[in-house]
Design an enzyme around this catalytic site. Structure first.
Site: not given
Length: 590
Positions: A24, A44-45, A514, A548
């Protein structure tokens, strides 16, 4: 640390701070920076990924090595899987739960399956309070994101960043053909397009694979070299976000920590949380947004009391039956995707929609020598209802949250997976499959399997020796499989009655990676809703979620494509809001 531009300075201000460079986050950063007047910093890690520096394992359309490379996932992340039934909250095993930690997130290492789910799924979101996320509204965004290489028309896009293709039926292995022969005999139809009209049947897997047979990751499909050269985009990788900062009820940015341990602040007019279903609620709670009682117990000042943060955790519960294959039925191409066909069917259980079950027909069950010898029937509840939670045990960003999926706690899920297990046993023992398989046995993703799935020379050698023994010593196969693979269980023992079977499922069920739902959208008067239908977090200002975790219920799909759709539509919502503020007479799509 990797960056496209100079590192963010303490106090530097951006229009948008996106926390999390996964599926995303990459999508949203690309779309927002289409406006040259908007500045975006994406944090971003994990490691940077570009098309040029991506490893062969990432680019391959066989994902087995990339997914199980511990360098690409959050180390130490564990979850309780099954459990929560019959007043026994401690039931079910605790196991490692892989979540991507690198640019592109799951799209960079996942199983590549690119399906959308049912129209019912998105209409359900609307009924659950996520206004404007019904099927007719989201379909244009599914079309926008994709470049379908096989189909066009009203249901398909042809110009988007994500290449979509299908593994041809002519390439199916002997195992896949044997299973689908039995499905034919049972009256199920062959469906050419998994993303076409929603109906039961078996079909080629739809995948995010391009014309060259390479993975399509959001890290380079959306963050192309052209996009990354935009002066209004800053990408920071190997940079951990400790917490979101607030001035009263307004989010003002975040505290970042680079690889050397140095911390600094970055400011933003709006902060967007895109850390995924596990880490987005954890970030909110560490920052003071969540259940007051839980935060207070950890010494975290509560800025907004939102009881729904971390709740509504939903996954697709899965169980497997495997077959030891004859040579003629094996897959022999190491670069070929392991899952060649999916089978969608309806359980018929009351209150469950059509197509609520899914079976992956896996031609190859690992990257190593043993994997080539095993075909697997991997069946999951495609529309699941059991709900778990993500909680904190400490306010430290260095400690992973406590994850409890409570899979199969809803009786509908247990009933359907129980019957599904019996069904795939019958498939594995059918005449057509038995012709090309010497043994069928229960398979679960145990810690032992995880250990041997990690790519490396040691596991390569061990699996080669074990595979050679199975080929050379057919009389010893049942003993070898029972001793070293199934850990003592046999199919006949497991299915002898419901109690034994349910205990087996509780202890062996796992997820399909998921997870959804922990920051779900909903109406303002819903005490368990975390955001409104535009992803804005209730109780605070200038803070939004986009991943999500927003999904009110789980779609009947692998969740990567729906997550990209969410980010595509969220980008339009944000652009629309910005344009409306600048010029109240302007209305954009979305």
């Amino acid at each position: 640390m990797s960056s496209d531009h100079q590192p963010a300075r303490t106090g530097e201000m951006y229009d948008y701070l996106i926390i999390g460079g996964g599926t995303a986050g990459c999508t949203l950063a690309s779309r927002l920076t289409e406006d040259p007047n908007v500045s975006v910093v994406l944090v971003e890690a994990g490691k940077d990924v570009t098309r040029e520096n991506a490893s062969a394992d990432v680019l391959s359309n066989y994902p087995g090595k990339a997914y199980f490379n511990p360098d690409y996932t959050w180390r130490g992340l564990k979850a309780r899987l099954g459990g929560g039934r019959r007043n026994d909250p401690e039931a079910g095993r605790i196991a490692r739960y892989e979540q991507a930690r690198l640019l592109g997130g799951g799209s960079t290492i996942n199983g590549l399956c690119a399906n959308r789910g049912a129209p019912y799924d998105y209409d359900e979101w609307g009924r659950l309070g996520a206004t404007g996320w019904d099927w007719q509204t989201v379909l244009p965004y599914f079309r926008k994101l994709e470049r379908d290489l096989n189909f066009s028309g009203d249901l398909h896009g042809t110009e988007g960043p994500i290449a979509i293709s299908r593994f041809p039926k002519d390439d199916w292995t002997g195992f896949v053909r044997a299973v689908t022969t039995e499905l034919d005999r049972q009256g199920y139809q062959f469906i050419e397009d998994q993303n076409g009209i929603w109906q039961d049947g078996y079909m080629p897997v739809t995948a995010s694979v391009d014309e060259n047979g390479h993975r399509v990751s959001c890290a380079y499909a959306y963050l192309t070299s052209e996009v990354r050269s935009r002066r209004n985009l800053t990408v920071l990788t190997e940079t951990l976000v400790e917490r979101i900062t607030f001035a009263g009820k307004e989010a003002t940015g975040a505290i970042l920590r680079d690889g050397s341990g140095a911390t600094r602040s970055v400011g933003a007019r709006e902060t967007v949380l895109s850390c995924g279903t596990i880490h987005s609620p954890a970030m909110l709670m560490r920052s003071g947004v969540g259940p007051t009682s839980e935060l207070s117990a950890l010494g975290i000042e509560c800025i907004a009391d939102r009881r729904g943060v971390g709740r509504n955790l939903i996954e697709h519960p899965v169980i497997s039956v495997s077959c030891l294959l004859d040579r003629s039925a094996r897959m022999h191409n190491p670069a070929r995707h392991h899952t060649q066909a999916h089978f969608r069917y309806s359980s018929g259980v009351e209150e469950c929609p059509e197509g609520d079950m899914s079976l992956a027909i896996i031609a190859r069950s690992g990257w190593h020598a043993m994997g080539y010898r095993i075909g697997t029937l991997y069946v999951w509840v495609n529309k699941s209802y059991s709900q778990g939670s993500v909680r904190l045990s400490t306010g430290s960003a260095d400690v992973e949250p406590v994850i409890d999926f409570r899979m199969l706690s809803d009786e509908r899920d247990m009933r359907r997976l129980r019957e599904a297990f019996r069904y795939v046993v019958s498939l594995a023992q059918s005449e057509s499959v038995s012709r090309i398989s010497s043994t069928a046995f229960p398979a679960n993703y145990s810690d032992r399997v995880r250990r041997y799935s990690a790519p490396g020379l040691g596991n390569h050698v061990i699996m080669q020796i074990f595979a050679s023994m199975l080929d050379a010593l057919p009389a010893m196969r049942p003993w070898l499989l029972k001793k070293f693979v199934t850990e003592g269980a046999t199919l006949s023992e497991i299915i002898r009655d419901d109690v034994v079977l349910e205990n087996y499922l509780t202890n062996c069920v796992t997820g399909v990676w998921h997870p959804v739902g922990t920051c779900r959208m909903g109406e303002k008067n819903d005490p368990l809703a975390v955001t409104d239908s535009s992803g804005r977090v209730y109780g605070v200002n200038r803070l939004r979620v986009c991943d999500a975790s927003l999904m009110p219920s789980i779609p009947c799909a692998n969740t990567n494509l729906p997550t990209i759709m969410v980010a595509e539509r969220m980008a339009d919502l944000i652009k629309n809001e910005r344009a409306t503020i600048s010029n109240p007479n302007v209305v954009l799509a979305g």
